[in-house]
Scaffold this motif. Structure first.
Motif, PDB file in Angstrom:
ATOM      1  N   ASP A  44      34.811  31.566  39.417  1.00 29.64           N
ATOM      2  CA  ASP A  44      35.566  32.822  39.508  1.00 29.64           C
ATOM      3  C   ASP A  44      36.844  32.695  40.330  1.00 29.64           C
ATOM      4  O   ASP A  44      37.904  33.164  39.912  1.00 29.64           O
ATOM      5  CB  ASP A  44      34.680  33.931  40.095  1.00 29.64           C
ATOM      6  N   ARG A  45      36.763  32.076  41.493  1.00 27.63           N
ATOM      7  CA  ARG A  45      37.952  31.935  42.346  1.00 27.63           C
ATOM      8  C   ARG A  45      39.023  31.081  41.666  1.00 27.63           C
ATOM      9  O   ARG A  45      40.203  31.433  41.671  1.00 27.63           O
ATOM     10  CB  ARG A  45      37.592  31.333  43.701  1.00 27.63           C
TER      11      ARG A  45
ATOM     12  N   VAL B 131      40.616  33.070  38.707  1.00 30.41           N
ATOM     13  CA  VAL B 131      41.577  34.089  39.147  1.00 30.41           C
ATOM     14  C   VAL B 131      42.850  33.420  39.635  1.00 30.41           C
ATOM     15  O   VAL B 131      43.967  33.825  39.269  1.00 30.41           O
ATOM     16  CB  VAL B 131      40.965  35.024  40.213  1.00 30.41           C
ATOM     17  N   ARG B 132      42.718  32.368  40.444  1.00 25.82           N
ATOM     18  CA  ARG B 132      43.909  31.662  40.948  1.00 25.82           C
ATOM     19  C   ARG B 132      44.721  31.057  39.799  1.00 25.82           C
ATOM     20  O   ARG B 132      45.948  31.132  39.797  1.00 25.82           O
ATOM     21  CB  ARG B 132      43.517  30.573  41.941  1.00 25.82           C
TER      22      ARG B 132
ATOM     23  N   GLN C 195      46.459  33.861  37.904  1.00 22.36           N
ATOM     24  CA  GLN C 195      47.542  34.379  38.742  1.00 22.36           C
ATOM     25  C   GLN C 195      48.748  33.457  38.716  1.00 22.36           C
ATOM     26  O   GLN C 195      49.893  33.925  38.646  1.00 22.36           O
ATOM     27  CB  GLN C 195      47.065  34.577  40.186  1.00 22.36           C
TER      28      GLN C 195
ATOM     29  N   VAL D 181      42.458  36.213  46.503  1.00 22.91           N
ATOM     30  CA  VAL D 181      41.308  35.312  46.394  1.00 22.91           C
ATOM     31  C   VAL D 181      40.909  34.792  47.771  1.00 22.91           C
ATOM     32  O   VAL D 181      39.722  34.711  48.088  1.00 22.91           O
ATOM     33  CB  VAL D 181      41.622  34.150  45.419  1.00 22.91           C
TER      34      VAL D 181
ATOM     35  N   SER E 166      39.087  37.757  49.738  1.00 24.51           N
ATOM     36  CA  SER E 166      38.057  38.552  49.068  1.00 24.51           C
ATOM     37  C   SER E 166      36.748  37.779  49.035  1.00 24.51           C
ATOM     38  O   SER E 166      36.750  36.543  48.948  1.00 24.51           O
ATOM     39  CB  SER E 166      38.477  38.872  47.629  1.00 24.51           C
TER      40      SER E 166
ATOM     41  N   GLU F  50      33.023  36.706  47.345  1.00 25.91           N
ATOM     42  CA  GLU F  50      32.660  36.231  45.998  1.00 25.91           C
ATOM     43  C   GLU F  50      32.400  37.386  45.032  1.00 25.91           C
ATOM     44  O   GLU F  50      32.802  37.334  43.873  1.00 25.91           O
ATOM     45  CB  GLU F  50      31.418  35.329  46.070  1.00 25.91           C
TER      46      GLU F  50
ATOM     47  N   VAL G 206      35.704  38.990  43.792  1.00 21.22           N
ATOM     48  CA  VAL G 206      36.407  38.114  42.849  1.00 21.22           C
ATOM     49  C   VAL G 206      35.664  38.077  41.518  1.00 21.22           C
ATOM     50  O   VAL G 206      36.280  38.169  40.447  1.00 21.22           O
ATOM     51  CB  VAL G 206      36.585  36.700  43.438  1.00 21.22           C
TER      52      VAL G 206
ATOM     53  N   ARG H 183      37.125  39.342  37.869  1.00 20.38           N
ATOM     54  CA  ARG H 183      37.129  38.490  36.669  1.00 20.38           C
ATOM     55  C   ARG H 183      36.345  39.146  35.547  1.00 20.38           C
ATOM     56  O   ARG H 183      36.800  39.167  34.397  1.00 20.38           O
ATOM     57  CB  ARG H 183      36.536  37.121  36.982  1.00 20.38           C
TER      58      ARG H 183
END
Length: 167
Positions: free
Chosen positions: A39-40, A43-44, A47, A121, A124, A126, A129, A133
């Motif tokens: 997930d992290r 998202v990164r 982004q 990220v 935040s 887990e 995030v 997602r």
């Protein structure tokens, strides 16, 4: 006027085909690729990719905005200059592009992009995030698949119109 129409038709065909390729690449490669990340990382990664677009990448902006304006302009000129089937094909291409590419972009994809950009990220937990997602991924992908199909159809229609004009 004929030269202007043909030039706009070529640019509209090229730019909408480039957009079809872009959204196809997101559907077929980028989103499945980053979809394998945790997930992290997901998202990164999104982004970072979206950040290039959001920060005004000029070539992207030229093609995206150019596709809208050139298709609109060539549709107006085509409606005045063309007869029969090509005239209605051009109008259909314009309406399809607005309804199936631009509306989902502004109603679904961009708001979801902005929501994901708002996630810090690093700051935040887990669950936050993962929720971001989860809210983003399926809806964004569904809208992008629609954009891919419609942009491809519009490109094919425009290629057909170019071909009809060449015969």
């Amino acid at each position: 006027m004929h030269l202007l129409f043909n030039s706009l038709l070529i640019f509209a065909t090229l730019s909408t085909t480039m957009i079809a390729g872009l959204v196809f690449t997101f559907s077929a490669v980028i989103m499945p690729g980053i979809g394998t990340l945790d997930d992290r990382e997901f998202v990164r990664a999104f982004q970072a990719i979206d950040g290039i677009i959001q920060n005004g990448q000029p070539l992207f902006g030229l093609v995206w905005v150019g596709s809208i304006f050139s298709l609109f302009a060539v549709s107006i000129l085509g409606f005045l200059q063309l007869d029969g089937f090509p005239k209605w094909l051009l109008l259909a291409a314009n309406l399809l592009y607005i309804a199936g590419v631009q509306v989902p972009t502004f109603k679904v994809n961009l708001p979801h992009n902005d929501a994901l950009q708002a996630i810090s990220v690093a700051h935040s937990d887990e669950a936050t995030v993962a929720a971001a997602r989860n809210h983003f991924e399926m809806t964004w992908n569904r809208a992008n698949h629609l954009r891919t199909v419609v942009a491809t159809i519009v490109s094919l229609i425009l290629i057909l119109i170019v071909r009809l004009g060449a015969s």
